[in-house]
Design an enzyme around this catalytic site. Structure first.
Site, PDB file in Angstrom:
ATOM      1  N   LYS A 127      36.434  38.467  40.341  1.00 13.44           N
ATOM      2  CA  LYS A 127      37.832  38.708  40.105  1.00 13.44           C
ATOM      3  C   LYS A 127      37.797  39.643  38.826  1.00 13.44           C
ATOM      4  CE  LYS A 127      41.667  36.075  37.944  1.00 13.44           C
ATOM      5  NZ  LYS A 127      41.834  34.914  37.495  1.00 13.44           N
ATOM      6  N   ASP A 145      42.015  35.636  43.708  1.00 13.32           N
ATOM      7  CA  ASP A 145      41.814  34.433  42.832  1.00 13.32           C
ATOM      8  C   ASP A 145      42.516  33.308  44.021  1.00 13.32           C
ATOM      9  OD1 ASP A 145      44.476  34.473  43.062  1.00 13.32           O
ATOM     10  OD2 ASP A 145      44.857  33.940  40.966  1.00 13.32           O
TER      11      ASP A 145
END
Ligand code: SF4
Length: 219
Positions: A127, A145
């Site tokens: 991420k 996410d």
């Protein structure tokens, strides 16, 4: 959901999310376009931390230490003091310090511009690496996410078990023009309306397009 329908949904949500607050990393990142160090620091701080806390901690730390050189000269205690009360502040302070030392030793104080090199830095997962590449450098990447993973599956656009699988599935089918904005749109939507556990389907502007795959409860 097929890609032409997804295009319509994204267009609609882009308008819709303007009434909500953009997530902290989005806010900081917007101010930090082409400044990958700031994106890296704020994203590391944001993990498992509320947006308002992340925003304030990032501003305090980056005001005191705007470069890897300065940050690596601080003590762990000083970094902890500056970033407190972000979640796991002790681990994050240690990781930030180690990361800055690696940046100085191996990259002459610059942020590396490849996924593999970024993933080698302490505390950096996919991420964070994707955000640094997309926002810090303006390259292509998809930051996935929990909201992006969850909503992409609710829409039936992907059928995956983990955020990492979702990232690879999206890389294969999501049109490139959505890559950079997909995270901001879905995180904002996922925090405000398509929330986990019981989303507000009765108020949802894209309900007519959404097959609600696997959804057990809604309002
Ligand atoms: S209809 Fe419900 S599950 Fe589907 S996107 Fe809207 S809020 Fe989310």
């Amino acid at each position: 959901m097929d890609t032409p329908t997804l295009n319509k949904v994204v267009r609609c949500l882009k308008r819709e999310i303007q009434k909500w607050k953009v997530p902290a990393v989005g806010v900081i990142a917007e101010a930090a376009i082409d400044r990958p160090f700031e994106t890296l620091v704020s994203t590391i701080l944001s993990l498992r931390t509320k947006d308002a806390v992340t925003e304030a901690a990032s501003h305090r730390l980056l005001a005191r230490a705007p470069t890897p050189e300065i940050l690596s000269s601080l003590s762990i205690q000083e970094i902890e003091h500056l970033i407190y009360p972000v979640g796991f502040y002790h681990t994050k302070a240690r990781n930030l310090l180690k990361t800055c030392r690696i940046l100085l030793q191996s990259y002459r104080g610059k942020i590396p511009r490849s996924m593999d090199e970024l993933l080698d830095l302490p505390g950096v997962g996919r991420k964070t690496a994707n955000l640094v590449l997309t926002i810090g450098f303006g390259d292509y990447g998809i930051c996935v996410d929990t909201h992006v993973h969850r909503i992409s599956n609710l829409w039936g656009y992907v059928k995956t078990k983990t955020p990492e699988e979702t990232e690879f599935a999206l890389r294969k089918k999501l049109p490139r023009r959505h890559w950079k904005t997909f995270n901001d749109i879905l995180v904002t939507f996922g925090q405000n309306l398509c929330v986990p556990v019981s989303p507000w389907c009765s108020k949802c502007p894209v309900a007519g397009y959404c097959p609600r795959v696997g959804l057990k409860r809604s309002r």
